[in-house]
Write a protein that holds these residues in place. Structure first.
Motif, PDB file in Angstrom:
ATOM      1  N   GLY A  20      -8.387   8.169   2.772  1.00 23.97           N
ATOM      2  CA  GLY A  20      -7.629   7.231   1.959  1.00 23.97           C
ATOM      3  C   GLY A  20      -8.305   5.901   1.730  1.00 23.97           C
ATOM      4  O   GLY A  20      -7.732   5.015   1.081  1.00 23.97           O
ATOM      5  N   TYR A  21      -9.532   5.734   2.213  1.00 22.73           N
ATOM      6  CA  TYR A  21     -10.158   4.415   2.167  1.00 22.73           C
ATOM      7  C   TYR A  21     -10.452   3.958   0.751  1.00 22.73           C
ATOM      8  O   TYR A  21     -10.174   2.805   0.389  1.00 22.73           O
ATOM      9  CB  TYR A  21     -11.446   4.423   3.003  1.00 22.73           C
ATOM     10  CG  TYR A  21     -12.124   3.070   3.041  1.00 22.73           C
ATOM     11  CD1 TYR A  21     -11.597   2.027   3.796  1.00 22.73           C
ATOM     12  CD2 TYR A  21     -13.286   2.826   2.318  1.00 22.73           C
ATOM     13  CE1 TYR A  21     -12.213   0.789   3.833  1.00 22.73           C
ATOM     14  CE2 TYR A  21     -13.916   1.590   2.345  1.00 22.73           C
ATOM     15  CZ  TYR A  21     -13.367   0.574   3.110  1.00 22.73           C
ATOM     16  OH  TYR A  21     -13.976  -0.656   3.136  1.00 22.73           O
ATOM     17  N   GLU A  22     -10.983   4.831  -0.071  1.00 23.41           N
ATOM     18  CA  GLU A  22     -11.380   4.426  -1.419  1.00 23.41           C
ATOM     19  C   GLU A  22     -10.177   3.935  -2.220  1.00 23.41           C
ATOM     20  O   GLU A  22     -10.257   2.933  -2.934  1.00 23.41           O
ATOM     21  CB  GLU A  22     -12.060   5.605  -2.130  1.00 23.41           C
ATOM     22  CG  GLU A  22     -12.785   5.215  -3.405  1.00 23.41           C
ATOM     23  CD  GLU A  22     -11.900   5.295  -4.630  1.00 23.41           C
ATOM     24  OE1 GLU A  22     -12.248   4.672  -5.647  1.00 23.41           O
ATOM     25  OE2 GLU A  22     -10.868   5.975  -4.586  1.00 23.41           O
ATOM     26  N   ALA A  23      -9.040   4.603  -2.065  1.00 24.75           N
ATOM     27  CA  ALA A  23      -7.858   4.257  -2.856  1.00 24.75           C
ATOM     28  C   ALA A  23      -7.070   3.105  -2.270  1.00 24.75           C
ATOM     29  O   ALA A  23      -6.389   2.373  -3.000  1.00 24.75           O
ATOM     30  CB  ALA A  23      -6.955   5.483  -2.998  1.00 24.75           C
ATOM     31  N   HIS A  24      -7.155   2.908  -0.950  1.00 28.06           N
ATOM     32  CA  HIS A  24      -6.211   1.995  -0.303  1.00 28.06           C
ATOM     33  C   HIS A  24      -6.857   0.849   0.485  1.00 28.06           C
ATOM     34  O   HIS A  24      -6.146   0.118   1.170  1.00 28.06           O
ATOM     35  CB  HIS A  24      -5.307   2.785   0.651  1.00 28.06           C
ATOM     36  CG  HIS A  24      -4.516   3.865  -0.014  1.00 28.06           C
ATOM     37  ND1 HIS A  24      -3.528   3.604  -0.936  1.00 28.06           N
ATOM     38  CD2 HIS A  24      -4.587   5.226   0.086  1.00 28.06           C
ATOM     39  CE1 HIS A  24      -3.003   4.741  -1.357  1.00 28.06           C
ATOM     40  NE2 HIS A  24      -3.624   5.739  -0.764  1.00 28.06           N
ATOM     41  N   HIS A  25      -8.166   0.662   0.372  1.00 27.24           N
ATOM     42  CA  HIS A  25      -8.788  -0.359   1.230  1.00 27.24           C
ATOM     43  C   HIS A  25      -8.384  -1.784   0.851  1.00 27.24           C
ATOM     44  O   HIS A  25      -8.560  -2.701   1.639  1.00 27.24           O
ATOM     45  CB  HIS A  25     -10.319  -0.217   1.231  1.00 27.24           C
ATOM     46  CG  HIS A  25     -10.975  -0.573  -0.070  1.00 27.24           C
ATOM     47  ND1 HIS A  25     -11.099   0.315  -1.110  1.00 27.24           N
ATOM     48  CD2 HIS A  25     -11.558  -1.718  -0.492  1.00 27.24           C
ATOM     49  CE1 HIS A  25     -11.717  -0.267  -2.117  1.00 27.24           C
ATOM     50  NE2 HIS A  25     -12.000  -1.504  -1.775  1.00 27.24           N
TER      51      HIS A  25
ATOM     52  N   ASP B 147      -5.215  -2.565   0.081  1.00 25.12           N
ATOM     53  CA  ASP B 147      -3.795  -2.697   0.414  1.00 25.12           C
ATOM     54  C   ASP B 147      -3.656  -3.654   1.608  1.00 25.12           C
ATOM     55  O   ASP B 147      -4.009  -3.328   2.730  1.00 25.12           O
ATOM     56  CB  ASP B 147      -3.232  -1.318   0.759  1.00 25.12           C
ATOM     57  CG  ASP B 147      -1.772  -1.357   1.202  1.00 25.12           C
ATOM     58  OD1 ASP B 147      -1.171  -2.454   1.226  1.00 25.12           O
ATOM     59  OD2 ASP B 147      -1.243  -0.288   1.545  1.00 25.12           O
TER      60      ASP B 147
ATOM     61  N   ARG C 188     -15.205  10.463  -1.410  1.00 24.46           N
ATOM     62  CA  ARG C 188     -14.886   9.209  -2.105  1.00 24.46           C
ATOM     63  C   ARG C 188     -14.651   8.091  -1.097  1.00 24.46           C
ATOM     64  O   ARG C 188     -15.121   6.965  -1.278  1.00 24.46           O
ATOM     65  CB  ARG C 188     -13.661   9.402  -2.996  1.00 24.46           C
ATOM     66  CG  ARG C 188     -13.912  10.288  -4.211  1.00 24.46           C
ATOM     67  CD  ARG C 188     -12.634  10.527  -4.999  1.00 24.46           C
ATOM     68  NE  ARG C 188     -12.150   9.307  -5.622  1.00 24.46           N
ATOM     69  CZ  ARG C 188     -12.479   8.896  -6.832  1.00 24.46           C
ATOM     70  NH1 ARG C 188     -13.311   9.622  -7.558  1.00 24.46           N
ATOM     71  NH2 ARG C 188     -11.987   7.789  -7.344  1.00 24.46           N
ATOM     72  N   GLY C 189     -13.922   8.406  -0.025  1.00 22.20           N
ATOM     73  CA  GLY C 189     -13.677   7.398   0.993  1.00 22.20           C
ATOM     74  C   GLY C 189     -14.935   7.028   1.749  1.00 22.20           C
ATOM     75  O   GLY C 189     -15.203   5.847   2.011  1.00 22.20           O
TER      76      GLY C 189
END
Length: 457
Positions: A220-225, A227, A258-259
């Motif tokens: 989830g890092y790429e989408a949520h870093h 946040d 991606r992450g």
């Protein structure tokens, strides 16, 4: 005849994947592991109460790890590293001193002094440039310059650069018998208040955090870093700063996804800033690209920013996180730095100095050059961009949970008003003990742009 090598620790306080330590172990029968409390660092603004605490944790952890491998433990001295190392060379007959290359102005001066001092002893200074950096400064350069000034082309070349293998920790490290010295208490190194919620320093804590994060958070890092409340960041930056975790090992273990690619990109930014600093050490205090800025001297506004009392909750929450934890979410760093340098038009050096006092990861390259990037005096290709804190809050703290976590005055405010409390009814605002905005965002932006247009000649 038994041979001896000295492994001089600096920002590489680890056993695993440490080329400097391993080379010393392979070069000699005995290794003297040494850390010198450098008087030039102890007397500078870059040793703060928070970092002194983290450093002492790391030294104790390293000492125990060395003992577990047959060493007498970490030898500690205090003074000029060149003088202290030369004295131990004379005492032990060491033939080599192994040192991790570093690239700040101070590190470059230390290396030169060491080389000069050792020349008189006959011992060899052996530098290792892939301990602190994944891709060391100078390994990739543009055709016509000694360093890259734009990240994207640097990143492409950085990704193509071959990397060394991750190294195991030495299994045995016998050491000569010398006076060991003591690891001092953190408060004796640097007095002052510590952040109440500091993480544990040292390689053991760093590796535990690294492995736990890699297992749970890469996807989830790429989408949520970005946040703010979710905080999907690694929080490994203090461990990277002190070398408790190897950046090469982190990149290797991140994998290809991606992450993982997004995380590796962040590590590349670290090396990018190192190569800037190596080429231009003066950018620690001078503009990389000046615009003739005549920064405002506004002590009242600067105090409000420092104390998290600007009236803009997203800014104040990030500033309070800094004081509470000795760390700030990277998105918070961008927001608060833009607010100070562009909305308030206060010199980036003032903000960098304050961050350096509190941040566990506040090294010269990342702290100073990230501040310059935001202030538009560094390498940002859009130097006059201004981050609107309200738009940033909408994107990265849409429900106000981050603000409510760090600004208790607003803990009971629900809905969008948590980011714009001045829109609440007057009777409600009166009970909040929260300040009105210290600046109008549109006016601050216009002031900055006019100043830039008038000063950039």
């Amino acid at each position: 005849m038994t041979s001896t090598a000295i492994a001089l620790f600096t920002r590489d306080l680890r056993m695993h994947d440490n080329p400097t330590l391993l080379a010393a172990a392979e070069a000699a029968d005995r290794v003297l592991p040494l850390f010198v409390l450098d008087e030039d660092v102890l007397g500078s603004s870059f040793l703060s109460p928070n970092r002194a605490t983290f450093l002492v944790d790391a030294l104790h952890d390293l000492d125990e790890a060395l003992k577990a491998r047959g060493s007498h433990g970490l030898v500690v001295r205090r003074g000029d590293p060149a003088v202290e190392v030369a004295a131990l060379v004379a005492e032990t007959g060491a033939e080599q001193v192994h040192l991790s290359a570093d690239w700040s102005g101070h590190a470059q001066r230390r290396r030169r002094r060491l080389g000069k001092a050792l020349a008189d002893t006959g011992a060899e200074l052996v530098l290792h440039d892939e301990t602190i950096a994944v891709v060391p400064p100078g390994a990739v350069t543009p055709n016509d310059k000694d360093h890259f000034s734009v990240f994207t082309p640097y990143h492409r070349r950085w990704l193509d650069q071959p990397r060394r293998h991750v190294l195991d920790a030495p299994s045995r490290l016998p050491s000569p018998t010398v006076r060991k010295g003591r690891i001092p208490a953190a408060k004796s190194l640097c007095s002052g208040d510590r952040a109440p919620h500091l993480p544990q320093g040292g390689e053991t804590a760093g590796r535990t955090r690294m492995h736990g994060w890699l297992r749970a958070s890469v996807p989830g890092y790429e989408a949520h870093h970005d946040d703010l409340y979710g905080d999907r960041t690694t929080r490994l930056s203090p461990y990277l700063h002190f070398g408790c975790v190897s950046p090469t090992e982190l990149v290797s273990k991140a994998g290809r996804s991606r992450g993982g690619d997004a995380l590796v990109r962040q590590v590349a930014w670290r090396d990018f800033n190192l190569q800037l600093l190596a080429a231009r050490p003066e950018v620690a205090v001078e503009d990389y690209r000046g615009h003739g800025d005549r920064w405002r001297d506004d002590e009242e506004a600067f105090t409000a920013w420092r104390e998290g009392r600007t009236g803009y909750p997203i800014v104040d929450a990030a500033m309070r996180q800094l004081v509470s934890e000795g760390w700030m979410h990277n998105r918070g760093r961008l927001i608060t730095a833009s607010f100070l340098t562009k909305t308030l038009y206060v010199d980036w050096r003032e903000g960098a100095r304050y961050f350096a006092h509190h941040l566990l990861d506040g090294d010269v390259a990342n702290n100073q050059l990230n501040w310059q990037w935001v202030a538009g005096t560094g390498t940002d290709t859009r130097p006059n961009r201004v981050l609107n804190p309200l738009r940033q809050a909408e994107r990265f703290d849409p429900h106000g949970a981050y603000v409510r976590r760090y600004v208790p005055e607003l803990a009971g405010v629900q809905g969008p008003e948590v980011h714009e409390p001045w829109k609440l009814p007057p009777e409600v605002r009166a009970d909040l003990d929260y300040p009105e905005p210290i600046v109008d965002l549109a006016e601050g932006r216009q002031r900055f742009l006019e100043a830039r247009q008038g000063g950039a000649r």
